[in-house]
Design an enzyme around this catalytic site. Sequence first.
Site, short mmCIF file in Angstrom:
data_model
loop_
_atom_site.label_atom_id
_atom_site.label_comp_id
_atom_site.label_asym_id
_atom_site.label_seq_id
_atom_site.Cartn_x
_atom_site.Cartn_y
_atom_site.Cartn_z
N ARG A 1 51.79 38.84 44.00
CA ARG A 1 53.12 38.92 43.78
C ARG A 1 53.66 37.69 44.12
O ARG A 1 54.38 37.57 43.67
CB ARG A 1 53.75 39.37 45.68
CG ARG A 1 53.67 40.23 44.78
CD ARG A 1 54.86 42.11 46.29
NE ARG A 1 54.40 43.17 46.71
CZ ARG A 1 55.46 43.70 46.39
NH1 ARG A 1 56.37 43.35 45.38
NH2 ARG A 1 55.16 44.91 45.92
N SER B 1 32.81 44.20 48.38
CA SER B 1 32.46 45.61 49.78
C SER B 1 32.87 46.61 49.12
O SER B 1 31.95 47.23 49.86
CB SER B 1 32.38 44.49 51.05
OG SER B 1 32.74 42.96 50.70
N LYS C 1 28.04 34.33 40.99
CA LYS C 1 28.79 33.57 41.99
C LYS C 1 28.14 32.63 42.00
O LYS C 1 26.77 32.04 42.64
CB LYS C 1 28.93 33.78 43.86
CG LYS C 1 30.20 35.36 43.65
CD LYS C 1 30.34 35.64 44.70
CE LYS C 1 31.13 37.32 45.12
NZ LYS C 1 32.68 36.86 43.98
N GLY D 1 35.85 41.14 51.75
CA GLY D 1 34.66 41.55 52.56
C GLY D 1 35.65 42.09 53.50
O GLY D 1 35.13 42.30 55.01
N ASP E 1 30.73 44.54 42.56
CA ASP E 1 29.64 43.60 43.02
C ASP E 1 28.32 44.15 43.22
O ASP E 1 28.80 45.75 44.15
CB ASP E 1 30.30 42.93 44.95
CG ASP E 1 30.70 41.92 44.78
OD1 ASP E 1 31.34 41.80 43.42
OD2 ASP E 1 30.95 41.08 45.96
#
Lengths: 291, 187
Positions: A164, A235, A80, A152, A23
């Site tokens: 999983r 982040s 996005k 975030g 990002d």
Amino acid sequence: MEENRYELNKNLAQMLKGGVIMDVTTPEQAKIAETAGACAVMALERIPADIRAAGGVSRMSDPKMIKGIQNAVSIPVMAKCRIGHFVEAQVLEAIDIDYIDESEVLSPADDIYHIDKTKFKVPFVCGARNLGEALRRIAEGAAMIRTKGEPGTGDVIQAVHHMRQMNKEISQLVSLREDEVFEAAKQLQVPYDLALYVHEHGKLPVVNFAAGGIATPADAALMMQLGAEGVFVGSGIFKSGNPAKRAEAIVQAVTNYTDAAKIAALSEDLGEAMVGINEEEIKILMAERGQ
Amino acid sequence: MKAAVLAVQGDFIEHENMLRRLGVETMEIRQSADLSEPFDALVLPGGESTVQGKLLNELDLMKPLHDKIAAGLPTLATCAGLILLAEHIENDGSYLGTLPVTVRRNAYGRQLGSFYTESQWQGIGKIPMTFIRAPFITAADPTIVRATVDDHIVGVTYRNQIALSFHPELNDDLRIYEQFIKMADRN
């Protein structure tokens, strides 16, 4: 959408495998990410941790800002759009974006429908918490899947849970008799042909990355050992003490994800990791957006 | 015969699958320790050349691989691999630099410029070609050129090196690999 174009779009995801998508919010950060070895960057106005802090509605980024990032780097640039906001997607396609992330990190624009991604020439990546979500997004035209994780937070627990869960459901589908796949498709609420593909191949028909809460080289290697084909780091990099060094370390950890001695060396002196918040301490669970 | 596939980033598994279909044993190179195992041929896969080039340096693979290729190790390079091999990269420094050509990165633009076609490969015939944010060659000795698309050079064979702009690993056609194995067998 021509058949050919969807194949080409799935193929671009193949080229990203074994890589780290980072990002970035400015051309300077994009340069740092590219120099550190990112295989693509995700251009957005605020990283998820800041979106959480700021609250309010978060939307597609300013196209001018995205263009600035496109001009700054030679690697693929993703951006996005809000879940269901097909006009934001049209805008991103119009500025020649390499990949659109129809993302739960932004405020959803539609509480029922996702974008019909088959209507676009550019590829889409979408988040998923389980096999059903993944195959529904693929049915809508997604050419790549990532776990949702909990963006975030710097907390990897949800990404682990989603990976999983997906692996478990894939194994279950593989173990069925062929005549049981019809019912499995019904239970999963997915098209039969996609359920059959997973039953026969033991994997999704598109590339599957890990995302949401990855903050350290060990986190990245954990997701790779759990079967991710690459990772998104949001982040985790630019919220840390030394972004360039941490980014490089995560890139190398993804390449040599089974080499513990190497990951140990890479984890030394990275400076402060993003502080992070626990998933149970937060008010908004982004992963629950768009099922 | 055993072929090593550079596995630092990109679609190396697809190359391994193609080679195994032809009965070739494969191994992955992820760090310099992997070079201690002997191998007869090398594949440089598709992916992001900036990432692969950086990792070659950081993982101390650049010089040993350069020396092996320069000494005659049969090498197949696709897309990002072609960029790694090229002696000259427009607006950029080179990586392995063993192939005397000039390449242009992202020569067809962004993902909307990616395309599929079928075209002639000299000595093989018409083959499928998948171009993904691909480079092409802007300068090469005409005697090494094996394929062109719209007048752009997309395939060359130079001594021990076969280099392509496109991705034979993504289509169901083994003829480029057969050619590569034939070359490695002669070695």
